[in-house]
Design a protein around this motif. Structure first.
Motif, PDB file in Angstrom:
ATOM      1  N   GLU A  38       0.832  -1.208   0.000  1.00 18.06           N
ATOM      2  CA  GLU A  38       0.000   0.000   0.000  1.00 18.06           C
ATOM      3  C   GLU A  38       0.864   1.254   0.000  1.00 18.06           C
ATOM      4  OE1 GLU A  38      -3.945  -1.617   2.401  1.00 18.06           O
ATOM      5  OE2 GLU A  38      -2.188  -0.929   3.526  1.00 18.06           O
ATOM      6  N   ARG A  39       1.969   1.210   0.774  1.00 21.37           N
ATOM      7  CA  ARG A  39       2.860   2.376   0.813  1.00 21.37           C
ATOM      8  C   ARG A  39       3.527   2.607  -0.542  1.00 21.37           C
ATOM      9  NH1 ARG A  39       4.580  -0.077   5.535  1.00 21.37           N
ATOM     10  NH2 ARG A  39       6.736  -0.212   4.801  1.00 21.37           N
ATOM     11  N   LEU A  40       3.887   1.521  -1.224  1.00 19.33           N
ATOM     12  CA  LEU A  40       4.481   1.652  -2.559  1.00 19.33           C
ATOM     13  C   LEU A  40       3.475   2.269  -3.536  1.00 19.33           C
ATOM     14  CD1 LEU A  40       6.410  -1.733  -2.734  1.00 19.33           C
ATOM     15  CD2 LEU A  40       7.461   0.554  -2.873  1.00 19.33           C
ATOM     16  N   LEU A  41       2.234   1.822  -3.486  1.00 13.43           N
ATOM     17  CA  LEU A  41       1.199   2.378  -4.367  1.00 13.43           C
ATOM     18  C   LEU A  41       0.973   3.856  -4.077  1.00 13.43           C
ATOM     19  CD1 LEU A  41      -1.379  -0.548  -4.371  1.00 13.43           C
ATOM     20  CD2 LEU A  41      -0.079   0.279  -6.340  1.00 13.43           C
ATOM     21  N   GLU A  42       0.899   4.195  -2.808  1.00 14.74           N
ATOM     22  CA  GLU A  42       0.690   5.587  -2.417  1.00 14.74           C
ATOM     23  C   GLU A  42       1.868   6.458  -2.849  1.00 14.74           C
ATOM     24  OE1 GLU A  42       0.199   8.109   1.695  1.00 14.74           O
ATOM     25  OE2 GLU A  42      -0.684   6.104   1.617  1.00 14.74           O
ATOM     26  N   ALA A  43       3.066   5.963  -2.648  1.00 13.66           N
ATOM     27  CA  ALA A  43       4.262   6.711  -3.049  1.00 13.66           C
ATOM     28  C   ALA A  43       4.297   6.909  -4.556  1.00 13.66           C
ATOM     29  CB  ALA A  43       5.521   5.989  -2.580  1.00 13.66           C
ATOM     30  N   ALA A  44       3.981   5.859  -5.292  1.00 14.36           N
ATOM     31  CA  ALA A  44       3.981   5.960  -6.756  1.00 14.36           C
ATOM     32  C   ALA A  44       2.966   6.991  -7.228  1.00 14.36           C
ATOM     33  CB  ALA A  44       3.692   4.597  -7.380  1.00 14.36           C
ATOM     34  N   CYS A  45       1.757   6.939  -6.677  1.00 11.21           N
ATOM     35  CA  CYS A  45       0.725   7.920  -7.067  1.00 11.21           C
ATOM     36  C   CYS A  45       1.208   9.342  -6.797  1.00 11.21           C
ATOM     37  CB  CYS A  45      -0.576   7.663  -6.309  1.00 11.21           C
ATOM     38  SG  CYS A  45      -1.630   6.425  -7.040  1.00 11.21           S
ATOM     39  N   GLY A  46       1.730   9.572  -5.597  1.00 11.44           N
ATOM     40  CA  GLY A  46       2.180  10.916  -5.236  1.00 11.44           C
ATOM     41  C   GLY A  46       3.304  11.415  -6.126  1.00 11.44           C
ATOM     42  N   GLU A  70      -1.050  -0.734 -11.269  1.00 14.21           N
ATOM     43  CA  GLU A  70      -1.727  -0.918  -9.980  1.00 14.21           C
ATOM     44  C   GLU A  70      -2.057   0.433  -9.337  1.00 14.21           C
ATOM     45  OE1 GLU A  70      -2.826  -3.611  -8.271  1.00 14.21           O
ATOM     46  OE2 GLU A  70      -2.314  -4.914  -9.941  1.00 14.21           O
ATOM     47  N   ALA A  71      -1.145   1.396  -9.461  1.00 12.49           N
ATOM     48  CA  ALA A  71      -1.387   2.730  -8.906  1.00 12.49           C
ATOM     49  C   ALA A  71      -2.553   3.405  -9.632  1.00 12.49           C
ATOM     50  CB  ALA A  71      -0.125   3.583  -9.008  1.00 12.49           C
ATOM     51  N   ILE A  72      -2.595   3.264 -10.940  1.00  9.03           N
ATOM     52  CA  ILE A  72      -3.713   3.807 -11.725  1.00  9.03           C
ATOM     53  C   ILE A  72      -5.022   3.176 -11.258  1.00  9.03           C
ATOM     54  CG2 ILE A  72      -4.768   3.776 -14.034  1.00  9.03           C
ATOM     55  CD1 ILE A  72      -1.883   4.025 -15.162  1.00  9.03           C
ATOM     56  N   ASN A  73      -5.017   1.852 -11.102  1.00  8.98           N
ATOM     57  CA  ASN A  73      -6.229   1.148 -10.670  1.00  8.98           C
ATOM     58  C   ASN A  73      -6.681   1.603  -9.288  1.00  8.98           C
ATOM     59  OD1 ASN A  73      -6.335  -0.315 -13.054  1.00  8.98           O
ATOM     60  ND2 ASN A  73      -5.290  -2.092 -12.207  1.00  8.98           N
ATOM     61  N   ALA A  74      -5.722   1.744  -8.365  1.00  3.75           N
ATOM     62  CA  ALA A  74      -6.060   2.173  -7.004  1.00  3.75           C
ATOM     63  C   ALA A  74      -6.606   3.600  -7.003  1.00  3.75           C
ATOM     64  CB  ALA A  74      -4.829   2.067  -6.098  1.00  3.75           C
ATOM     65  N   HIS A  75      -5.985   4.463  -7.794  1.00  5.07           N
ATOM     66  CA  HIS A  75      -6.420   5.866  -7.874  1.00  5.07           C
ATOM     67  C   HIS A  75      -7.830   5.946  -8.446  1.00  5.07           C
ATOM     68  CE1 HIS A  75      -5.445  10.130  -7.723  1.00  5.07           C
ATOM     69  NE2 HIS A  75      -5.938  10.278  -8.937  1.00  5.07           N
ATOM     70  N   TRP A  76      -8.099   5.174  -9.487  1.00  2.00           N
ATOM     71  CA  TRP A  76      -9.439   5.203 -10.087  1.00  2.00           C
ATOM     72  C   TRP A  76     -10.462   4.565  -9.151  1.00  2.00           C
ATOM     73  CZ3 TRP A  76     -12.901   7.641 -12.233  1.00  2.00           C
ATOM     74  CH2 TRP A  76     -14.012   7.078 -12.862  1.00  2.00           C
ATOM     75  N   ALA A  77     -10.110   3.506  -8.458  1.00  4.69           N
ATOM     76  CA  ALA A  77     -11.045   2.888  -7.513  1.00  4.69           C
ATOM     77  C   ALA A  77     -11.485   3.913  -6.466  1.00  4.69           C
ATOM     78  CB  ALA A  77     -10.404   1.678  -6.842  1.00  4.69           C
ATOM     79  N   ALA A  78     -10.539   4.721  -5.984  1.00  7.91           N
ATOM     80  CA  ALA A  78     -10.865   5.748  -4.996  1.00  7.91           C
ATOM     81  C   ALA A  78     -11.726   6.844  -5.616  1.00  7.91           C
ATOM     82  CB  ALA A  78      -9.588   6.339  -4.412  1.00  7.91           C
ATOM     83  N   GLN A  79     -11.396   7.270  -6.821  1.00  2.31           N
ATOM     84  CA  GLN A  79     -12.145   8.347  -7.473  1.00  2.31           C
ATOM     85  C   GLN A  79     -13.505   7.882  -7.996  1.00  2.31           C
ATOM     86  OE1 GLN A  79     -10.065  10.432 -10.551  1.00  2.31           O
ATOM     87  NE2 GLN A  79      -9.138  11.805  -9.073  1.00  2.31           N
TER      88      GLN A  79
END
Length: 197
Positions: free
Chosen positions: A9-17, A56-65
């Protein structure tokens, strides 16, 4: 989150940021790991490549949005009012980014589309799917507005939905370019005129 986030989760969050603030090409796995406080060797336990992490970061970002888009566009009230709320929410997110981080970050999907559309077919394909989902949501709302009589029937098309999304993405891009969220102040008024042109 009410619990300690996992390394993944931290890797995904870091990548998005990092992608939002700097883009894809200027960051590497080592920097993502440092931001996430995860050893580089652990990165490859979760993701086979930077591209895999990006998807995965794109998917997580879109899931939240996506939850917000659906809640807003499928809520009660006039279709035009729902669209306006969506646009106001998007503008507010850019204002918050500027206030909290000092910069208008723009849209993760739009930023990546501009940077990678001719370089990475896998990322391009996933971004196309997300934009298609957004267009579908806007199209359904336009159709509701036509039924309600608040949006002209000739505007309740998928082509118009794409133009509405393009208006949003384009103005967010100009706000990012100027690093000024006030560029978005007239966004809904412009879009409302577009629906009636």
């Amino acid at each position: 989150m009410g619990r300690t986030s996992t390394a993944r989760e931290r890797l995904l969050e870091a990548a998005c940021g990092l992608i939002l603030s700097r883009g894809y090409g200027t960051i590497g796995v080592a920097e993502i790991c440092a931001r996430a406080d995860v050893r580089k060797g652990s990165f490859y336990h979760f993701f086979e490549s930077k591209q895999a992490l990006t998807i995965e970061a794109i998917n997580a970002h879109w899931a939240a949005q996506q939850a917000g888009w659906v809640a807003t566009l499928r809520s009660d009230g006039s279709a035009e009012g729902r669209l306006e709320r969506l646009f106001l929410d998007q503008a507010a997110a850019q204002r918050t980014a500027k206030t909290e981080g000092g910069a208008v970050n723009g849209c993760l999907f739009g930023n990546l589309a501009l940077e990678l559309s001719t370089q990475d077919a896998v990322v391009q394909s996933r971004l196309t799917e997300i934009f298609d989902e957004q267009i579908d949501l806007v199209h359904a709302t336009l159709a509701d507005g036509a039924e309600q009589g608040t949006i002209p029937a000739q505007a309740a098309t998928r082509a118009t939905a794409r133009a509405v999304l393009a208006q949003l993405e384009g103005m967010v891009m100009f706000a990012k370019l100027a690093n000024d969220p006030s560029v978005l102040d007239g966004l809904w008024a412009q879009t409302s005129r577009l629906l009636r042109s």
